[in-house]
Design an enzyme around this catalytic site. Structure first.
Site, PDB file in Angstrom:
ATOM      1  N   ARG A 183       0.841  -1.194   0.000  1.00 20.53           N
ATOM      2  CA  ARG A 183       0.000   0.000   0.000  1.00 20.53           C
ATOM      3  C   ARG A 183       0.878   1.246   0.000  1.00 20.53           C
ATOM      4  O   ARG A 183       1.961   1.260   0.602  1.00 20.53           O
ATOM      5  CB  ARG A 183      -0.897   0.033   1.239  1.00 20.53           C
ATOM      6  CG  ARG A 183      -2.052  -0.959   1.199  1.00 20.53           C
ATOM      7  CD  ARG A 183      -3.102  -0.593   0.140  1.00 20.53           C
ATOM      8  NE  ARG A 183      -4.200  -1.534   0.111  1.00 20.53           N
ATOM      9  CZ  ARG A 183      -4.323  -2.568  -0.741  1.00 20.53           C
ATOM     10  NH1 ARG A 183      -3.389  -2.783  -1.657  1.00 20.53           N
ATOM     11  NH2 ARG A 183      -5.371  -3.359  -0.689  1.00 20.53           N
ATOM     12  N   HIS A 220      -1.198   0.134  -9.829  1.00 19.40           N
ATOM     13  CA  HIS A 220      -1.858  -0.855  -8.951  1.00 19.40           C
ATOM     14  C   HIS A 220      -2.367  -2.057  -9.759  1.00 19.40           C
ATOM     15  O   HIS A 220      -3.553  -2.381  -9.731  1.00 19.40           O
ATOM     16  CB  HIS A 220      -3.005  -0.188  -8.167  1.00 19.40           C
ATOM     17  CG  HIS A 220      -3.374  -0.937  -6.915  1.00 19.40           C
ATOM     18  ND1 HIS A 220      -3.760  -0.330  -5.758  1.00 19.40           N
ATOM     19  CD2 HIS A 220      -3.441  -2.272  -6.652  1.00 19.40           C
ATOM     20  CE1 HIS A 220      -4.037  -1.231  -4.837  1.00 19.40           C
ATOM     21  NE2 HIS A 220      -3.849  -2.436  -5.361  1.00 19.40           N
TER      22      HIS A 220
END
Ligand code: NDP
Ligand code: OXD
Length: 306
Positions: A221, A269
């Protein structure tokens, strides 16, 4: 008896995957939810915080991904409702392949050859040497990546909260183990969940505990990284570069310095994206078990945050 689905941009794929398992499922795609009292199960990816308070009959809440930080960080999360996540072999496979790609690209100096190609230059370079890959987070994803990299003949070590035993892989745990782990890691792969304990963990102090020239791969993250510290450590030569798939703000804003940094690789991502076809079955099973009051799979430990 209905399922709430919130997954902006991927609703059609999810509906298709879930209805392929059971075409009779009543799935309400947010924000067209109808009577909120009907909702007993929620399937979520990046939903608006506070939304879940509207559903008084919720029996379980499931992330559509492996990570649950988007749920755990909701200040208005309904209490005492099980939180579930996805564990899936394709998610594991795709993550391991991304990490292998990032490791090999760095070790074999592919960026140099790409630059040379533009100049039509035929020049050999060595490999990055004395490689030791250190994986932070030895869970579903980290342990598979560690194993596969070991079988590619890399020296691999791992760090987690609790002790682990994996053939051929040196393991460390807890705050005490972290120092030794970092001291000997030359390629750091972050696969920790984002929790209050791991937030901002990739910071100046950590970068300077690693050998000079270490490389960072962050696939967990964006909230794990202190962006300014990462850039400063690369610019100072303490780190040789980074491959980043996740960011504090996604999409990464156009003005962010990561975009134009010559030693940073940015991907949007995509390291491992949940495949609805592959995970629909476990989601439907959890839904059925939740309404029947039966045991659920892939339950998150809310006290740990993952
Ligand atoms: P798991 O929950 O299976 O594993 C988490 C690991 O982190 C465990 O080994 C755990 O230790 C360790 N850990 C947690 N907290 C700490 C801590 N404070 N100190 C040391 N170790 C800690 O998660 P997954 O492997 O399934 O997924 C990891 C993360 O990857 C997700 O949370 C998500 O953020 C990210 N992800 C990113 C994707 C992408 O496309 N970029 C795709 C999918 C996931 P222990 O084993 O001792 O409990
Ligand atoms: C996940 C992700 O957590 O895609 O599954 O990041």
């Amino acid at each position: 008896m209905a399922i709430l689905l919130i997954s902006p941009g991927r609703e059609v794929e999810w509906l298709k995957g879930l209805h392929a398992i059971d075409s009779t499922l009543d799935i309400r795609v947010w924000p067209e939810v109808g009577n909120p009292n009907d909702i007993e199960f929620a399937l979520l990816w990046r939903y608006p915080h506070g939304e879940l308070l509207k559903y008084p009959n919720l029996k379980a809440i499931s992330s559509l991904g492996a990570g649950v930080d988007h749920i755990m960080s909701d200040p208005n999360l309904p209490k005492n409702i099980p939180i579930l996540r996805v564990i899936d072999k394709l998610l594991v496979r795709d993550m391991t392949q991304y990490i292998a790609m990032a490791v090999l690209q760095h070790v074999r100096q592919l960026d140099l050859y790409q630059e040379q190609q533009l100049q039509k230059k035929w020049l050999w370079h060595g490999f990055a040497s004395d490689i030791k890959i250190g994986i932070m987070g030895m869970g579903e994803l980290g342990s598979d990546a560690a194993n596969k990299l070991y079988h590619l003949d890399f020296a691999v070590q791992g760090w987690s909260r609790t002790p682990k035993e994996l053939v051929g892989i040196k393991t460390f745990y807890g705050a005490e183990g972290q120092v030794e782990f970092l001291k000997t890691t030359t390629i750091l792969v972050n696969l920790l969940p984002l929790t209050p304990q791991t937030k901002n963990i990739l910071n100046k102090k950590l970068f300077y505990q690693m050998p000079r020239g270490a490389y960072i791969i962050n696939v967990a993250r964006g909230g794990h990284v202190v962006d300014e510290d990462l850039i400063a450590a690369i610019d100072a030569g303490q780190l040789s570069g980074a491959c980043l798939d996740v960011f504090r703000e996604e999409p990464l804003p156009e003005s962010h310095p990561f975009w134009g940094h010559p030693k940073i690789i940015v991907t949007p991502h995509i390291a491992s994206v949940t495949n609805p076809k592959s995970v629909a079955e476990q989601l439907v099973l959890n839904y059925r078990n939740a309404i029947a009051g039966k045991p659920l799979m892939n339950i998150v430990d809310v006290s740990l945050g993952y």
